[in-house]
Design a protein around this motif. Structure first.
Motif, mmCIF file in Angstrom:
data_model
loop_
_atom_site.group_PDB
_atom_site.id
_atom_site.type_symbol
_atom_site.label_atom_id
_atom_site.label_comp_id
_atom_site.label_asym_id
_atom_site.label_seq_id
_atom_site.Cartn_x
_atom_site.Cartn_y
_atom_site.Cartn_z
ATOM 1 N N LYS A 35 4.632 -35.628 -19.213
ATOM 2 C CA LYS A 35 5.370 -36.859 -19.506
ATOM 3 C C LYS A 35 6.861 -36.561 -19.432
ATOM 4 O O LYS A 35 7.411 -35.828 -20.255
ATOM 5 N N MET A 36 7.541 -37.120 -18.400
ATOM 6 C CA MET A 36 8.973 -36.921 -18.214
ATOM 7 C C MET A 36 9.650 -38.277 -18.108
ATOM 8 O O MET A 36 9.181 -39.148 -17.382
ATOM 9 N N ASP A 37 10.757 -38.436 -18.824
ATOM 10 C CA ASP A 37 11.444 -39.717 -18.856
ATOM 11 C C ASP A 37 12.793 -39.714 -18.132
ATOM 12 O O ASP A 37 13.217 -40.733 -17.613
ATOM 13 N N CYS A 38 13.473 -38.585 -18.125
ATOM 14 C CA CYS A 38 14.839 -38.571 -17.585
ATOM 15 C C CYS A 38 15.058 -37.345 -16.697
ATOM 16 O O CYS A 38 14.184 -36.500 -16.551
ATOM 17 N N ASP A 39 16.260 -37.256 -16.124
ATOM 18 C CA ASP A 39 16.608 -36.118 -15.268
ATOM 19 C C ASP A 39 16.634 -34.816 -16.063
ATOM 20 O O ASP A 39 16.290 -33.757 -15.546
ATOM 21 N N CYS A 41 14.713 -33.979 -18.650
ATOM 22 C CA CYS A 41 13.329 -33.511 -18.830
ATOM 23 C C CYS A 41 12.824 -32.847 -17.552
ATOM 24 O O CYS A 41 12.202 -31.793 -17.589
ATOM 25 N N GLU A 42 13.108 -33.493 -16.437
ATOM 26 C CA GLU A 42 12.669 -32.970 -15.149
ATOM 27 C C GLU A 42 13.283 -31.602 -14.881
ATOM 28 O O GLU A 42 12.604 -30.660 -14.475
ATOM 29 N N ARG A 62 8.577 -37.278 -10.884
ATOM 30 C CA ARG A 62 8.733 -37.918 -12.187
ATOM 31 C C ARG A 62 8.049 -39.282 -12.225
ATOM 32 O O ARG A 62 7.589 -39.724 -13.265
ATOM 33 N N LYS A 63 7.947 -39.942 -11.090
ATOM 34 C CA LYS A 63 7.362 -41.279 -11.047
ATOM 35 C C LYS A 63 5.895 -41.270 -11.486
ATOM 36 O O LYS A 63 5.457 -42.158 -12.216
ATOM 37 N N HIS A 65 4.534 -38.515 -13.003
ATOM 38 C CA HIS A 65 4.455 -37.486 -14.045
ATOM 39 C C HIS A 65 3.642 -36.272 -13.579
ATOM 40 O O HIS A 65 2.749 -35.801 -14.277
ATOM 41 N N LYS A 87 7.242 -30.553 -24.108
ATOM 42 C CA LYS A 87 6.601 -31.689 -23.457
ATOM 43 C C LYS A 87 5.091 -31.583 -23.575
ATOM 44 O O LYS A 87 4.529 -30.492 -23.558
ATOM 45 N N LYS A 112 -3.869 -45.887 -16.869
ATOM 46 C CA LYS A 112 -2.652 -45.080 -16.862
ATOM 47 C C LYS A 112 -2.538 -44.200 -15.624
ATOM 48 O O LYS A 112 -1.532 -43.524 -15.432
#
Length: 152
Positions: A35-39, A41-42, A62-63, A65, A87, A112
């Motif tokens: 689960k990644m939300d932002c740059d 996290c990536e 990221r799109k 996950h 994470k 999901k």
């Protein structure tokens, strides 16, 4: 000195062979759902995995996950390294939609899941009963089959 030379060559050959018999890791690709939300996290996940020994390439999507790691690594070690970043991670639980016989079976369809993927499950796999005929149902109702259904 000829006997000592031959003995030393024999012993060195013995130790050289035993060193080569070490278990080698296999080149493999590991897919992990993270689960990644932002740059940030990536970047954190990518840096943590790319610093591992034996990693050849890291791809982060990221799109959907998904993190794809290629190299001489073990899946459990990669999973532990990703979890160390804080994470929630798991081994990629999805397969492409067209690889499953029954995509809407209980436990297979997942809201999901990314587009074009369904969850891996044993119920979704095509299982024939022992002794059941292996007829291709598409050919049973084709126009080229003279014994096909007469309603068509």
């Amino acid at each position: 000195m000829g006997a000592l030379d031959s003995l030393s060559e024999y012993i060195s050959d013995y130790f050289r062979v035993s060193r080569n018999r070490r278990k080698r890791k296999v080149m493999q690709t590991v897919n992990i759902k993270v689960k990644m939300d932002c740059d940030g996290c990536e970047r954190r996940v990518k840096n943590a995995v790319s610093s591992m020994k034996g990693v050849r390439s890291v791809e982060v999507n990221r799109k959907i996950h998904k993190v794809t790691v290629s190299g001489y690594v073990e899946p459990k070690k990669v999973l532990k390294r990703v979890e160390r970043t804080g994470k929630k991670a798991e081994i990629w639980p999805y397969v492409p939609y067209n690889m499953v016989a029954y995509p809407y079976a209980v436990g297979t369809y997942d809201k999901k899941a990314p587009a074009g993927y369904v969850r891996k499950s044993e119920q979704s796999q095509l299982q024939l009963l022992p002794g059941a005929p292996d007829d291709n149902f598409v050919s049973l109702f084709s126009d080229e089959n003279p014994n096909a259904c007469t309603v068509m």
